[in-house]
Design a protein around this motif. Structure first.
Motif, PDB file in Angstrom:
ATOM      1  N   LYS A  29     104.935  -7.400  35.514  1.00 59.67           N
ATOM      2  CA  LYS A  29     106.259  -7.863  35.968  1.00 59.67           C
ATOM      3  C   LYS A  29     106.477  -7.545  37.444  1.00 59.67           C
ATOM      4  N   HIS A 102     107.801   3.475  37.584  1.00 64.53           N
ATOM      5  CA  HIS A 102     108.466   2.580  36.653  1.00 64.53           C
ATOM      6  C   HIS A 102     109.413   3.325  35.704  1.00 64.53           C
ATOM      7  N   ASP A 103     110.645   2.836  35.654  1.00 63.64           N
ATOM      8  CA  ASP A 103     111.655   3.363  34.730  1.00 63.64           C
ATOM      9  C   ASP A 103     112.000   4.835  34.942  1.00 63.64           C
ATOM     10  N   VAL A 111     113.595   2.041  45.300  1.00 60.59           N
ATOM     11  CA  VAL A 111     113.801   1.244  44.088  1.00 60.59           C
ATOM     12  C   VAL A 111     113.953  -0.218  44.482  1.00 60.59           C
ATOM     13  N   SER A 112     113.670  -1.091  43.539  1.00 61.60           N
ATOM     14  CA  SER A 112     113.711  -2.523  43.839  1.00 61.60           C
ATOM     15  C   SER A 112     115.001  -3.130  43.337  1.00 61.60           C
ATOM     16  N   SER A 126     121.639  -4.032  44.159  1.00 63.40           N
ATOM     17  CA  SER A 126     121.168  -2.734  43.685  1.00 63.40           C
ATOM     18  C   SER A 126     122.356  -1.906  43.218  1.00 63.40           C
ATOM     19  N   SER A 127     122.077  -0.977  42.325  1.00 63.67           N
ATOM     20  CA  SER A 127     123.139  -0.104  41.815  1.00 63.67           C
ATOM     21  C   SER A 127     122.885   1.341  42.243  1.00 63.67           C
ATOM     22  N   ASP A 131     122.399   1.627  37.415  1.00 66.42           N
ATOM     23  CA  ASP A 131     122.681   0.703  36.320  1.00 66.42           C
ATOM     24  C   ASP A 131     121.959  -0.619  36.572  1.00 66.42           C
ATOM     25  N   VAL A 132     120.674  -0.630  36.200  1.00 63.11           N
ATOM     26  CA  VAL A 132     119.839  -1.800  36.483  1.00 63.11           C
ATOM     27  C   VAL A 132     120.385  -3.064  35.806  1.00 63.11           C
ATOM     28  N   SER A 135     122.952  -4.644  37.916  1.00 66.08           N
ATOM     29  CA  SER A 135     122.327  -5.341  39.057  1.00 66.08           C
ATOM     30  C   SER A 135     121.832  -6.719  38.627  1.00 66.08           C
TER      31      SER A 135
HETATM   32  C1  LIG Z   1     115.775   2.397  39.217  1.00 64.44           C
HETATM   33  C2  LIG Z   1     114.915   1.131  39.037  1.00 64.44           C
HETATM   34  C3  LIG Z   1     113.538   1.516  39.563  1.00 64.44           C
HETATM   35  C4  LIG Z   1     112.645   0.370  39.959  1.00 64.44           C
HETATM   36  O1  LIG Z   1     111.905  -0.092  39.068  1.00 64.44           O
HETATM   37  O2  LIG Z   1     112.656  -0.003  41.134  1.00 64.44           O
HETATM   38  C5  LIG Z   1     114.846   0.648  37.608  1.00 64.44           C
HETATM   39  C6  LIG Z   1     114.832   1.471  36.518  1.00 64.44           C
HETATM   40  C7  LIG Z   1     114.879   1.102  35.162  1.00 64.44           C
HETATM   41  N1  LIG Z   1     114.685  -0.170  34.663  1.00 64.44           N
HETATM   42  C8  LIG Z   1     114.840  -0.165  33.299  1.00 64.44           C
HETATM   43  C9  LIG Z   1     114.777  -1.277  32.445  1.00 64.44           C
HETATM   44  C10 LIG Z   1     114.576  -2.610  32.811  1.00 64.44           C
HETATM   45  N2  LIG Z   1     114.429  -3.061  34.098  1.00 64.44           N
HETATM   46  C11 LIG Z   1     114.263  -4.402  34.066  1.00 64.44           C
HETATM   47  C12 LIG Z   1     114.054  -5.212  35.197  1.00 64.44           C
HETATM   48  C13 LIG Z   1     114.172  -4.872  36.535  1.00 64.44           C
HETATM   49  N3  LIG Z   1     114.380  -3.610  37.023  1.00 64.44           N
HETATM   50  C14 LIG Z   1     114.576  -3.631  38.368  1.00 64.44           C
HETATM   51  C15 LIG Z   1     114.885  -2.517  39.157  1.00 64.44           C
HETATM   52  C16 LIG Z   1     115.054  -1.192  38.793  1.00 64.44           C
HETATM   53  N4  LIG Z   1     114.804  -0.701  37.551  1.00 64.44           N
HETATM   54  C17 LIG Z   1     115.466  -0.112  39.752  1.00 64.44           C
HETATM   55  C18 LIG Z   1     116.999  -0.023  39.878  1.00 64.44           C
HETATM   56  C19 LIG Z   1     117.664  -1.167  40.587  1.00 64.44           C
HETATM   57  C20 LIG Z   1     119.098  -0.865  40.869  1.00 64.44           C
HETATM   58  O3  LIG Z   1     119.378  -0.147  41.868  1.00 64.44           O
HETATM   59  O4  LIG Z   1     119.986  -1.312  40.123  1.00 64.44           O
HETATM   60  C21 LIG Z   1     114.567  -5.037  38.891  1.00 64.44           C
HETATM   61  C22 LIG Z   1     116.015  -5.396  39.269  1.00 64.44           C
HETATM   62  C23 LIG Z   1     113.713  -5.301  40.120  1.00 64.44           C
HETATM   63  C24 LIG Z   1     112.226  -5.007  39.997  1.00 64.44           C
HETATM   64  O5  LIG Z   1     111.730  -4.460  38.989  1.00 64.44           O
HETATM   65  O6  LIG Z   1     111.524  -5.371  40.970  1.00 64.44           O
HETATM   66  C25 LIG Z   1     114.036  -5.849  37.656  1.00 64.44           C
HETATM   67  C26 LIG Z   1     114.708  -7.230  37.430  1.00 64.44           C
HETATM   68  C27 LIG Z   1     113.835  -8.296  38.018  1.00 64.44           C
HETATM   69  C28 LIG Z   1     114.479  -9.624  37.981  1.00 64.44           C
HETATM   70  O7  LIG Z   1     115.132 -10.025  36.986  1.00 64.44           O
HETATM   71  O8  LIG Z   1     114.342 -10.344  38.992  1.00 64.44           O
HETATM   72  C29 LIG Z   1     114.320  -4.868  32.706  1.00 64.44           C
HETATM   73  C30 LIG Z   1     114.222  -6.321  32.250  1.00 64.44           C
HETATM   74  C31 LIG Z   1     112.821  -6.848  32.284  1.00 64.44           C
HETATM   75  O9  LIG Z   1     111.851  -6.117  32.508  1.00 64.44           O
HETATM   76  O10 LIG Z   1     112.732  -8.068  32.033  1.00 64.44           O
HETATM   77  C32 LIG Z   1     114.519  -3.736  31.906  1.00 64.44           C
HETATM   78  C33 LIG Z   1     114.601  -3.683  30.367  1.00 64.44           C
HETATM   79  C34 LIG Z   1     113.217  -3.665  29.762  1.00 64.44           C
HETATM   80  C35 LIG Z   1     112.448  -2.417  30.079  1.00 64.44           C
HETATM   81  O11 LIG Z   1     112.825  -1.317  29.624  1.00 64.44           O
HETATM   82  O12 LIG Z   1     111.401  -2.532  30.780  1.00 64.44           O
HETATM   83  C36 LIG Z   1     115.108   1.175  32.891  1.00 64.44           C
HETATM   84  C37 LIG Z   1     115.412   1.604  31.443  1.00 64.44           C
HETATM   85  C38 LIG Z   1     116.930   1.462  31.286  1.00 64.44           C
HETATM   86  C39 LIG Z   1     117.409   1.795  29.892  1.00 64.44           C
HETATM   87  O13 LIG Z   1     117.448   0.918  29.042  1.00 64.44           O
HETATM   88  O14 LIG Z   1     117.782   2.964  29.676  1.00 64.44           O
HETATM   89  C40 LIG Z   1     115.113   1.967  34.040  1.00 64.44           C
HETATM   90  C41 LIG Z   1     115.314   3.455  34.130  1.00 64.44           C
HETATM   91  C42 LIG Z   1     116.747   3.820  34.360  1.00 64.44           C
HETATM   92  O15 LIG Z   1     117.579   2.971  34.674  1.00 64.44           O
HETATM   93  O16 LIG Z   1     117.010   5.037  34.194  1.00 64.44           O
END
Ligand SMILES: C[C@@]1(CC(=O)O)c2cc3[nH]c(cc4nc(cc5[nH]c(cc(n2)[C@H]1CCC(=O)O)[C@@](C)(CC(=O)O)[C@@H]5CCC(=O)O)C(CC(=O)O)=C4CCC(=O)O)c(CCC(=O)O)c3CC(=O)O
Ligand SMILES: NC(=O)C1=CN([C@@H]2O[C@H](COP(=O)(O)OP(=O)(O)OC[C@H]3O[C@@H](n4cnc5c(N)ncnc54)[C@H](O)[C@@H]3O)[C@@H](O)[C@H]2O)C=CC1
Length: 152
Positions: A29, A102-103, A111-112, A126-127, A131-132, A135
């Motif tokens: 991804k 990741h995560d 972070v992205s 970004s949050s 709170d992804v 976002s």
């Molecule tokens: C901190 C951060 C670090 C980073 O990765 O940079 C982070 C962290 C975490 N992600 C989690 C879950 C998922 N993240 C996605 C998707 C994306 N996540 C992205 C960014 C970020 N994710 C950063 C914060 C951004 C901000 O500031 O808001 C995006 C926007 C950009 C990218 O990834 O490039 C991209 C969307 C791409 C698009 O749609 O375009 C999906 C959906 C999917 O995968 O389809 C799931 C659910 C499936 C799964 O669990 O995988 C969890 C577990 C949460 C829980 O449930 O508790 C954490 C940990 C936590 O929040 O504590």
């Protein structure tokens, strides 16, 4: 510890080498997004998922070592192994390479955001890693706004 504050900036990654550690779906991804911005993505992993194997992304099958970080602008760790991730985050800081784990926001140096791109316009939501889902939802509202017939 003081709460982390992420500065939203835009980095040129065209032609820059970016390392992904891990070759599962999480890695795949991240790679999809990075490829949209023309990065030179490389992967190291013990196993590789089918999507990655079928792609043109270069990969090496090997266990992670700190020396792997040399020469990269930044890297993403997608190993699904919390202990290894901690080690990799420490190694990245020592090596002066920007780290995304990741995560695991607490281990990330960057972070992205969720991105909407239209021509030269880029809107990044970004949050502050709090709170992804908010976002993604906000980005989707923005995308719907731009893609709705009223705005074309
Ligand atoms: C901190 C951060 C670090 C980073 O990765 O940079 C982070 C962290 C975490 N992600 C989690 C879950 C998922 N993240 C996605 C998707 C994306 N996540 C992205 C960014 C970020 N994710 C950063 C914060 C951004 C901000 O500031 O808001 C995006 C926007 C950009 C990218 O990834 O490039 C991209 C969307 C791409 C698009 O749609 O375009 C999906 C959906 C999917 O995968 O389809 C799931 C659910 C499936 C799964 O669990 O995988 C969890 C577990 C949460 C829980 O449930 O508790 C954490 C940990 C936590 O929040 O504590
Ligand atoms: N369908 C979806 O959208 C998504 C699904 N998932 C699911 O969540 C689960 C976890 O997925 P992932 O986070 O991708 O983890 P994963 O366990 O699938 O992949 C981890 C990767 O890290 C590599 N790795 C582990 N230790 C290593 C080491 N010491 N050196 C080098 N490489 C090493 C492994 O070889 C593997 O390639 C899977 O079941 C996956 O299918 C995850 C993200 C998105």
């Amino acid at each position: 510890m003081k709460q982390k504050n992420y500065l939203p900036i835009a980095i040129n990654i065209t032609g820059e080498k970016i390392l992904i550690i891990g070759g599962g779906q999480s890695a795949w991804k991240k790679i999809q997004i990075l490829k949209r911005f023309d990065a030179e993505v490389e992967v190291i992993a013990l196993e590789i998922c089918d999507d990655l194997r079928k792609s043109d992304v270069p990969y090496r099958i090997k266990p992670y070592e700190k020396s792997d970080l040399k020469g990269y602008l930044m890297f993403y760790s997608c190993t699904n192994n919390p202990e290894l991730d901690q080690q990799i985050a420490r190694d990245g800081k020592e090596a002066g390479v920007l780290v995304n784990i990741h995560d695991q926001p607490e281990l990330c140096q960057f972070v992205s955001p969720a991105i909407y791109q239209k021509n030269h316009l880029r809107i990044a939501v970004s949050s502050n890693a709090r709170d992804v889902y908010a976002s993604i939802e906000t980005r989707n509202i923005i995308r719907n706004y731009f893609e709705s017939t009223a705005n074309n």
